[in-house]
Design a protein around this motif. Structure first.
Motif, PDB file in Angstrom:
ATOM      1  N   GLY A 165      34.384 -67.431  25.099  1.00  0.00           N
ATOM      2  CA  GLY A 165      35.788 -67.624  25.141  1.00  0.00           C
ATOM      3  C   GLY A 165      36.075 -68.249  24.878  1.00  0.00           C
ATOM      4  N   LYS A 166      36.986 -70.061  25.237  1.00  0.00           N
ATOM      5  CA  LYS A 166      37.732 -70.705  24.229  1.00  0.00           C
ATOM      6  C   LYS A 166      36.681 -71.763  23.528  1.00  0.00           C
ATOM      7  N   ARG A 167      35.190 -71.231  23.622  1.00  0.00           N
ATOM      8  CA  ARG A 167      34.322 -71.599  21.950  1.00  0.00           C
ATOM      9  C   ARG A 167      33.889 -70.714  21.827  1.00  0.00           C
ATOM     10  N   THR A 168      33.780 -71.339  20.356  1.00  0.00           N
ATOM     11  CA  THR A 168      33.098 -70.487  19.226  1.00  0.00           C
ATOM     12  C   THR A 168      31.529 -71.345  19.475  1.00  0.00           C
ATOM     13  N   LEU A 169      30.353 -70.816  19.288  1.00  0.00           N
ATOM     14  CA  LEU A 169      29.354 -71.474  19.030  1.00  0.00           C
ATOM     15  C   LEU A 169      29.149 -70.745  17.265  1.00  0.00           C
ATOM     16  N   THR A 170      28.933 -71.635  16.603  1.00  0.00           N
ATOM     17  CA  THR A 170      28.179 -71.014  15.023  1.00  0.00           C
ATOM     18  C   THR A 170      26.758 -72.444  15.544  1.00  0.00           C
ATOM     19  N   PHE A 171      25.945 -70.710  14.100  1.00  0.00           N
ATOM     20  CA  PHE A 171      24.623 -72.084  13.980  1.00  0.00           C
ATOM     21  C   PHE A 171      24.092 -71.583  12.629  1.00  0.00           C
ATOM     22  N   THR A 172      23.763 -72.658  12.467  1.00  0.00           N
ATOM     23  CA  THR A 172      22.647 -72.487  11.179  1.00  0.00           C
ATOM     24  C   THR A 172      21.478 -72.756  10.771  1.00  0.00           C
ATOM     25  N   ASP A 221      33.720 -78.394  21.175  1.00  0.00           N
ATOM     26  CA  ASP A 221      32.899 -79.873  22.641  1.00  0.00           C
ATOM     27  C   ASP A 221      32.976 -80.874  20.866  1.00  0.00           C
ATOM     28  N   LYS A 222      32.697 -81.017  19.777  1.00  0.00           N
ATOM     29  CA  LYS A 222      32.337 -80.920  18.650  1.00  0.00           C
ATOM     30  C   LYS A 222      30.702 -81.500  18.994  1.00  0.00           C
ATOM     31  N   ILE A 223      29.901 -81.108  19.640  1.00  0.00           N
ATOM     32  CA  ILE A 223      28.557 -80.944  19.839  1.00  0.00           C
ATOM     33  C   ILE A 223      27.683 -79.830  18.936  1.00  0.00           C
ATOM     34  N   LEU A 224      26.552 -80.885  18.555  1.00  0.00           N
ATOM     35  CA  LEU A 224      25.788 -80.828  17.782  1.00  0.00           C
ATOM     36  C   LEU A 224      24.132 -79.959  18.620  1.00  0.00           C
ATOM     37  N   PHE A 225      24.153 -79.224  19.507  1.00  0.00           N
ATOM     38  CA  PHE A 225      22.425 -78.735  19.716  1.00  0.00           C
ATOM     39  C   PHE A 225      21.467 -78.805  18.789  1.00  0.00           C
ATOM     40  N   SER A 226      20.834 -79.831  18.802  1.00  0.00           N
ATOM     41  CA  SER A 226      19.886 -80.297  16.953  1.00  0.00           C
ATOM     42  C   SER A 226      18.199 -79.619  17.418  1.00  0.00           C
ATOM     43  N   ASN A 227      18.116 -78.857  18.436  1.00  0.00           N
ATOM     44  CA  ASN A 227      16.988 -78.612  18.478  1.00  0.00           C
ATOM     45  C   ASN A 227      15.492 -79.597  18.210  1.00  0.00           C
ATOM     46  N   ASN A 229      13.462 -72.489  12.990  1.00  0.00           N
ATOM     47  CA  ASN A 229      14.384 -73.553  13.474  1.00  0.00           C
ATOM     48  C   ASN A 229      15.716 -73.177  13.516  1.00  0.00           C
ATOM     49  N   MET A 230      16.437 -73.535  14.366  1.00  0.00           N
ATOM     50  CA  MET A 230      17.816 -73.533  13.806  1.00  0.00           C
ATOM     51  C   MET A 230      18.490 -74.229  14.873  1.00  0.00           C
ATOM     52  N   VAL A 231      20.146 -74.559  14.729  1.00  0.00           N
ATOM     53  CA  VAL A 231      21.128 -75.571  15.225  1.00  0.00           C
ATOM     54  C   VAL A 231      21.877 -74.682  16.043  1.00  0.00           C
TER      55      VAL A 231
END
Length: 395
Positions: free
Chosen positions: A133-140, A158-164, A150-152
């Motif tokens: 939607g208005k957000r684009t999630l990126t994966f590393t 949101d400037k949020i890192l979902f860091s696992n 593992n990935m994050v």
């Protein structure tokens, strides 16, 4: 009714709190743990991770506080291990048309092995994006921090890192943010988590930190423990320091003893370090858990381990500690670290010799040699030991 917690506009913590967890794969968790999951409300509702299977009802109840779980369109699985992915079947039962986003190839293989191929999987790699939607999630990919899959996930909006697993702590609290609990407590728990779970993969942590260096992060949402919102620079700096494996001028002395001779040697080694001006901690394996000791090993330049000879070998408690230490030793060994095997013996010094062999296999430099004493302690022998340690320190 269990409630979700909004951590940023339209982003909610919906995880489970495990107040009673006390042992996680041999690591004591005296403050419990959490299994954090995060719900993002956007054009395509997205769930970041799940939780242990036994906390699935708690997860679903928190999600239901915000939306009907059937509205979930994407489930991002950052890690296959079941404290992260274990509630996927329960979620998919309620959101059967959701797609599961996971890393390629290991996440895809791992989830299929655990939960079958009845679900629709979307595999991603570093740099891939998902528009919700208005957000684009990126994966590393954060390979081997601490499993191959593992990935994050990062949300620039949101400037949020979902860091696992990175930046996590085994810590249960009714408060969910670092500034609510207090930095010293959170850093202590994060250090223990790093030492007992992440440390063997420090070179991979260095690589992951480099890959995330350009991301504008003002919140880190890990899979365990509290969320970082006020002390992001501090925990990033600590991870950089811990992953460097740069030793501090610090000593840890670990031992078990039968008739107090090895114990007397341990105390004498401590006194020698103190005389040399080196801060030191002493750990009797009968009184201290190995996971607490590993937290102190993380920064230590000197690791002294002592055992008498028992049944032609080292004591089982010492062997267990060294087995645990070997499993957590970084690949390539401990640069700049010195292992000091010591112990007493009667007719055969196999006990301290086995300690030396184990420390060498862990990757320590045995610059001091093996320090031994036959039969019971005496002033002359302990004095010689004291001088040997000072000589090894160049004093």
């Amino acid at each position: 009714m269990l409630r979700a917690l909004e951590i940023k506009p339209d982003v909610y913590w919906v995880g489970g709190i495990d107040w009673n967890e006390r042992n996680f794969h041999g690591y004591t968790t005296d403050r419990g743990s959490t299994y954090n999951a995060y719900l993002i409300l956007d054009e395509h509702v997205t769930l970041i991770d799940t939780c242990k299977p036994e906390f699935a009802d708690e997860l679903i109840e928190r999600i239901s506080d915000i939306i009907d779980p059937a509205r979930i369109e994407y489930v991002v699985s950052n890690h296959v291990e079941q404290d992260h992915s274990g509630a996927i079947p329960a979620i998919m039962e309620r959101a059967p048309h959701a797609k599961i986003v996971t890393s390629s190839p290991h996440g895809l293989k791992g989830l299929a092995a655990h939960y079958g191929d009845a679900y629709e999987y979307v595999s991603v790699k570093t740099g891939d994006i998902l528009c919700i939607g208005k957000r684009t999630l990126t994966f590393t990919a954060t390979v081997m921090v601490h499993w191959p899959d593992n990935m994050v996930t990062y949300s620039p909006h949101d400037k949020i890192l979902f860091s696992n697993d990175a930046f996590g702590q085994h810590f249960a609290s009714s408060k969910h943010f670092d500034d609510e609990v207090g930095l010293p407590e959170v850093l202590a728990q994060a250090k223990k988590y790093y030492a007992n779970i992440v440390m063997p993969y420090s070179r991979h942590v260095v690589r992951a930190l480099g890959a995330l260096a350009d991301a504008d992060i003002d919140m880190i949402a890990p899979s365990h423990g509290v969320i970082w919102r006020s002390h992001v620079p501090e925990i990033m700096a600590e991870y950089a320091r811990w992953s460097s494996l740069e030793p501090e001028e610090y000593a840890v002395v670990v031992y078990d003893s039968m008739w107090h001779t090895t114990e007397a040697m341990a105390h004498q080694i401590v006194e020698a370090f103190i005389e040399a001006g080196t801060p030191t901690r002493l750990f009797d394996l009968k009184a201290n858990h190995i996971s607490d000791i590993m937290t102190e090993v993380l920064p230590a330049k000197y690791v002294a381990v002592g055992s008498p000879t028992l049944n032609n070998g080292m004591m089982p408690t010492v062997a267990a500690f060294l087995c645990y230490l070997k499993g957590l030793s970084p690949k390539g060994g401990w640069p700049g670290r010195v292992g000091i095997p010591f112990g007493s013996f009667g007719w055969g010094k196999n006990g301290p010799d086995e300690v030396a062999e184990s420390l060498e296999k862990c990757g320590f430099d045995l610059a001091f040699g093996t320090l031994t004493h036959q039969w019971t302690e005496d002033e002359e022998g302990l004095g010689q030991l004291h001088e040997a340690v000072l000589a090894g320190l160049g004093r």
